[in-house]
Design a protein around this motif. Structure first.
Motif, PDB file in Angstrom:
ATOM      1  N   ALA A  71     -74.965 -23.807  68.885  1.00  0.00           N
ATOM      2  CA  ALA A  71     -75.966 -23.740  67.952  1.00  0.00           C
ATOM      3  C   ALA A  71     -75.833 -22.487  67.083  1.00  0.00           C
ATOM      4  N   LEU A  72     -75.545 -21.322  68.003  1.00  0.00           N
ATOM      5  CA  LEU A  72     -75.520 -19.875  67.255  1.00  0.00           C
ATOM      6  C   LEU A  72     -73.999 -20.151  66.292  1.00  0.00           C
ATOM      7  N   ALA A  73     -73.004 -20.470  66.876  1.00  0.00           N
ATOM      8  CA  ALA A  73     -71.907 -20.565  66.052  1.00  0.00           C
ATOM      9  C   ALA A  73     -71.996 -21.385  64.779  1.00  0.00           C
ATOM     10  N   ASP A  74     -72.789 -22.492  64.860  1.00  0.00           N
ATOM     11  CA  ASP A  74     -73.099 -23.073  63.483  1.00  0.00           C
ATOM     12  C   ASP A  74     -73.977 -22.166  62.591  1.00  0.00           C
ATOM     13  N   ALA A  75     -74.971 -21.442  63.235  1.00  0.00           N
ATOM     14  CA  ALA A  75     -75.724 -20.810  62.412  1.00  0.00           C
ATOM     15  C   ALA A  75     -75.038 -19.706  61.545  1.00  0.00           C
ATOM     16  N   ALA A  76     -74.029 -19.079  62.217  1.00  0.00           N
ATOM     17  CA  ALA A  76     -73.110 -18.046  61.811  1.00  0.00           C
ATOM     18  C   ALA A  76     -72.280 -18.380  60.628  1.00  0.00           C
ATOM     19  N   LEU A  77     -71.852 -19.875  60.885  1.00  0.00           N
ATOM     20  CA  LEU A  77     -71.272 -20.459  59.820  1.00  0.00           C
ATOM     21  C   LEU A  77     -71.830 -20.702  58.546  1.00  0.00           C
ATOM     22  N   ASP A  78     -73.181 -21.219  58.800  1.00  0.00           N
ATOM     23  CA  ASP A  78     -73.997 -21.336  57.608  1.00  0.00           C
ATOM     24  C   ASP A  78     -74.160 -20.010  56.971  1.00  0.00           C
ATOM     25  N   GLU A  79     -74.249 -19.262  57.652  1.00  0.00           N
ATOM     26  CA  GLU A  79     -74.694 -17.714  57.209  1.00  0.00           C
ATOM     27  C   GLU A  79     -73.311 -17.357  56.170  1.00  0.00           C
ATOM     28  N   ARG A  80     -72.289 -17.404  56.863  1.00  0.00           N
ATOM     29  CA  ARG A  80     -71.146 -17.022  55.934  1.00  0.00           C
ATOM     30  C   ARG A  80     -70.902 -17.807  54.840  1.00  0.00           C
ATOM     31  N   LEU A  81     -71.321 -19.105  54.886  1.00  0.00           N
ATOM     32  CA  LEU A  81     -71.168 -19.924  53.673  1.00  0.00           C
ATOM     33  C   LEU A  81     -71.988 -19.787  52.720  1.00  0.00           C
ATOM     34  N   ARG A  82     -73.366 -19.372  52.900  1.00  0.00           N
ATOM     35  CA  ARG A  82     -74.369 -19.247  52.206  1.00  0.00           C
ATOM     36  C   ARG A  82     -73.964 -17.718  51.239  1.00  0.00           C
ATOM     37  N   GLY A  83     -73.172 -16.712  52.050  1.00  0.00           N
ATOM     38  CA  GLY A  83     -72.817 -15.715  51.317  1.00  0.00           C
ATOM     39  C   GLY A  83     -71.688 -15.763  50.646  1.00  0.00           C
ATOM     40  N   GLU A  84     -70.954 -16.548  50.724  1.00  0.00           N
ATOM     41  CA  GLU A  84     -69.646 -16.688  50.045  1.00  0.00           C
ATOM     42  C   GLU A  84     -69.357 -17.964  48.911  1.00  0.00           C
ATOM     43  N   TRP A  85     -70.966 -18.419  48.882  1.00  0.00           N
ATOM     44  CA  TRP A  85     -70.991 -19.504  47.999  1.00  0.00           C
ATOM     45  C   TRP A  85     -70.593 -19.180  46.520  1.00  0.00           C
ATOM     46  N   LEU A  86     -69.800 -20.051  45.859  1.00  0.00           N
ATOM     47  CA  LEU A  86     -69.010 -19.616  44.397  1.00  0.00           C
ATOM     48  C   LEU A  86     -69.417 -21.154  43.971  1.00  0.00           C
ATOM     49  N   ASP A  87     -70.094 -20.916  42.613  1.00  0.00           N
ATOM     50  CA  ASP A  87     -70.592 -21.960  41.664  1.00  0.00           C
ATOM     51  C   ASP A  87     -69.308 -21.856  40.597  1.00  0.00           C
ATOM     52  N   VAL A  88     -68.308 -22.824  40.777  1.00  0.00           N
ATOM     53  CA  VAL A  88     -67.265 -22.732  40.043  1.00  0.00           C
ATOM     54  C   VAL A  88     -67.616 -23.407  38.513  1.00  0.00           C
ATOM     55  N   THR A  89     -68.916 -23.763  38.345  1.00  0.00           N
ATOM     56  CA  THR A  89     -69.117 -24.284  37.063  1.00  0.00           C
ATOM     57  C   THR A  89     -69.902 -23.144  36.288  1.00  0.00           C
TER      58      THR A  89
END
Ligand code: PHE
Length: 344
Positions: A71-89
């Motif tokens: 669960a902790l690993a999942d949360a860490a990944l979610d957190e990273r994805l939120r930070g690196e989120w890029l709207d290519v549109t």
């Protein structure tokens, strides 16, 4: 014991806290491990009930630990994805970096080359550090000739005992005539754009500047061909149909006869107008290639003849874009380039 650990595991905020819990519960000296060791001191009856209970507890704690870890690993990944989120549109933010552009002299050089290419002239090149044979002697300018002094030549320094022939920074693109005839023989039609050097500096002279050499060798080339080619060129370059040229008798050691060529212009309110009025502006030197020059390049003057011309590229760029001071071309001042529309 069970409730204490399960609650602590649920509360663990990161992997380090989780690992500490694992050590204190099921590690070698963990609470549960110690209890299991005590099984040895129990009676067989006691052991029969306590043993399976402890084993089940250990399994449950281990399962809770690995579930929490995932669960902790999942949360860490979610957190990273939120930070690196890029709207290519999303639309771009504009050029974050300024874009480079082609220098006006290079632009003019390309334009000139393209116009002559349309008339069948190929591009030739030669070195900027040139032997004095190619720069002078082969062009019928022997050692004592006054033209050598007039050209404000930069001579290359020579070390004591250096027995290579003397070299200069080429004072014109004419040595490329010799090199190309040597390499290709006749017939040929070439232009040779490039840098040339003379020790001279004022509003219309810089120690480094650019020329474009033209050379056409064939069996029956005449001054009339030269005139037609140049008039075609000026019409195309300035975008002026029927711009007038004037051929003035002149002298160059490497052409005979020789002519300096002017184009029609006028000054209106301090502004230069090309192709209008009754003024003249010198733009190039030209003539029929001297037989001695053909000979020096191993082309037989009994069979071949041709015309040559040498034009100042910076000079015609100044004319085309109305730039009054040649030196600004080489100052690398972006504001100047922008002012004349040469840069974004
Ligand atoms: N090389 C001459 C100069 O630099 C120009 C020129 C070239 C004249 C070819 C005649 C023929 O002034």
């Amino acid at each position: 014991l069970r409730d204490k650990y399960l609650a602590a595991i649920a509360d663990a905020g990161d992997e380090a806290a989780l690992e500490a819990l694992r050590v204190s519960a099921v590690g070698k000296k963990g609470e549960i491990s110690l209890k299991m060791r005590e099984l040895g001191k129990m009676t067989p009856e006691e052991r029969q009930t306590a043993g399976p209970k402890l084993n089940a507890l250990k399994d449950e704690i281990n399962a809770a630990l690995s579930a929490k870890k995932a669960a902790l690993a999942d949360a860490a990944l979610d957190e990273r994805l939120r930070g690196e989120w890029l709207d290519v549109t999303l639309p771009g933010r504009g050029a974050a970096r300024a874009m480079g552009s082609i220098h006006p002299v290079s632009q003019v050089m390309d334009e000139v080359t393209a116009i002559f290419a349309d008339m069948g002239f190929a591009v030739a090149e030669g070195p900027q550090v040139e032997s004095d044979w190619y720069n002078f002697d082969a062009l019928n300018i022997p050692g004592h000739h006054p033209a050598r002094a007039e050209m404000d030549t930069f001579y290359m320094a020579r070390a004591e005992g250096d027995d290579r022939p003397p070299h200069v920074l080429r004072t014109h693109t004419s040595p490329v005539q010799i090199r190309t005839m040597e390499a290709q023989g006749a017939p040929l039609r070439i232009i040779a754009p490039g840098r040339v050097y003379r020790a001279d500096y004022d509003q219309t002279h810089t120690p480094m500047f650019h020329q474009i050499e033209g050379l056409a060798i064939d069996r029956d080339i005449s001054m009339a061909n030269l005139k037609w080619v140049l008039e075609e060129f000026f019409a195309a370059f300035f975008g002026l149909e029927g711009i007038k040229t004037r051929f003035r008798a002149s002298h160059f050691p490497f052409t005979e006869p020789s002519a300096e060529v002017d184009i029609q212009c006028s000054w209106v309110d301090g502004q230069l107008r090309i192709g209008e009025g009754d003024g003249w502006l010198e733009v190039l030197g030209s003539g029929m290639v001297h037989p001695k020059v053909l000979q020096a390049a191993k082309v037989d003057p009994a069979e071949w003849q041709g015309f040559a011309f040498g034009m100042g590229i910076d000079r015609i760029a100044m004319l085309k874009y109305g730039i009054p001071d040649l030196r600004a071309f080489f100052d690398s001042d972006l504001r100047w380039l922008r002012h004349y529309g040469f840069s974004a």
